[in-house]
Design a protein around this motif. Structure first.
Motif, mmCIF file in Angstrom:
data_model
loop_
_atom_site.group_PDB
_atom_site.id
_atom_site.type_symbol
_atom_site.label_atom_id
_atom_site.label_comp_id
_atom_site.label_asym_id
_atom_site.label_seq_id
_atom_site.Cartn_x
_atom_site.Cartn_y
_atom_site.Cartn_z
ATOM 1 N N LEU A 91 -49.762 53.569 -70.061
ATOM 2 C CA LEU A 91 -48.705 54.559 -69.829
ATOM 3 C C LEU A 91 -48.433 55.257 -71.163
ATOM 4 O O LEU A 91 -48.368 54.610 -72.204
ATOM 5 C CB LEU A 91 -47.425 53.889 -69.335
ATOM 6 N N PHE A 92 -48.283 56.560 -71.105
ATOM 7 C CA PHE A 92 -48.027 57.341 -72.318
ATOM 8 C C PHE A 92 -46.738 58.121 -72.155
ATOM 9 O O PHE A 92 -46.545 58.805 -71.140
ATOM 10 C CB PHE A 92 -49.173 58.330 -72.585
ATOM 11 N N ALA A 93 -45.879 58.016 -73.171
ATOM 12 C CA ALA A 93 -44.636 58.799 -73.190
ATOM 13 C C ALA A 93 -44.849 59.971 -74.150
ATOM 14 O O ALA A 93 -45.235 59.774 -75.296
ATOM 15 C CB ALA A 93 -43.467 57.943 -73.653
ATOM 16 N N GLN A 94 -44.625 61.164 -73.638
ATOM 17 C CA GLN A 94 -44.816 62.361 -74.462
ATOM 18 C C GLN A 94 -43.463 63.075 -74.565
ATOM 19 O O GLN A 94 -42.925 63.541 -73.554
ATOM 20 C CB GLN A 94 -45.855 63.277 -73.816
ATOM 21 N N ALA A 95 -42.937 63.087 -75.782
ATOM 22 C CA ALA A 95 -41.641 63.756 -75.998
ATOM 23 C C ALA A 95 -41.884 65.248 -76.249
ATOM 24 O O ALA A 95 -42.863 65.626 -76.882
ATOM 25 C CB ALA A 95 -40.918 63.143 -77.186
ATOM 26 N N TYR A 96 -40.983 66.077 -75.703
ATOM 27 C CA TYR A 96 -41.086 67.518 -75.953
ATOM 28 C C TYR A 96 -40.535 67.840 -77.334
ATOM 29 O O TYR A 96 -39.828 67.030 -77.959
ATOM 30 C CB TYR A 96 -40.331 68.287 -74.868
#
Length: 176
Positions: free
Chosen positions: A161-166
């Motif tokens: 799972l990858f969390a990508q912050a804007y």
């Protein structure tokens, strides 16, 4: 099988014998004589035919086997000719019946006894049914970023799972 045939001189004495196959018995000669073996005096050209019948008292052995760590078999034993029996292969919990050594997949199966018989039951390990889980991962607010990797996964699979912050936001951790 008949023994003693051939060419003989007039008034020659010869012996003829009829040997039945397993499970059969000698009944008589075509001239009605029931002696076997018998002496025959040659007086003319002759044809003697041996008459056989199923031996209703014949006993045959049914031998069944399998890998005992995979299951068991039932129905082995000794039986009179023309007896109908059932044989069965009984797999243990983690196994399933595949086939008999004669390629038959019938289980249980009925057999009419006509001869000695040897069969082996073949078992195979049951295929474990696959278990799947739906993994749903998402950002607590879709304005701050997104999560990649939500999907359906097979049990014991590794899941990335990858969390990508804007821009202007940063990832601080997961919550269950």
């Amino acid at each position: 099988t008949v023994f003693g045939s051939g060419n003989f001189e007039y008034l020659t004495s010869t012996t003829v014998a009829a040997m039945p196959k397993a499970g059969y018995k000698f009944v008589s000669w075509s001239d009605g004589n029931t002696i076997n073996p018998r002496k025959y005096i040659v007086t003319d050209n002759a044809e003697l035919v041996a008459n056989f019948a199923i031996d209703g008292d014949a006993i045959y052995t049914i031998d069944l086997s399998c890998d005992r760590s995979h299951g068991s078999v039932v129905g082995a034993g000794q039986y009179k000719v023309n007896t109908q029996i059932a044989i069965a292969a009984l797999p243990k919990d983690k196994y399933q019946f595949l086939r008999w050594s004669d390629e038959s997949t019938e289980n249980p199966r009925n057999i009419v006894i006509t001869e000695d018989l040897t069969r082996r039951a073949i078992f195979i390990e049951k295929k474990k049914e696959k278990t799947y889980y739906h993994i749903e991962a998402y950002a607590n607010n879709s304005k701050y970023g997104r999560v990649i990797g939500s999907n359906v996964y097979e049990e014991n699979s590794n899941v990335d799972l990858f969390a990508q912050a804007y821009d202007g936001f940063y990832f601080i951790g997961w919550s269950d």
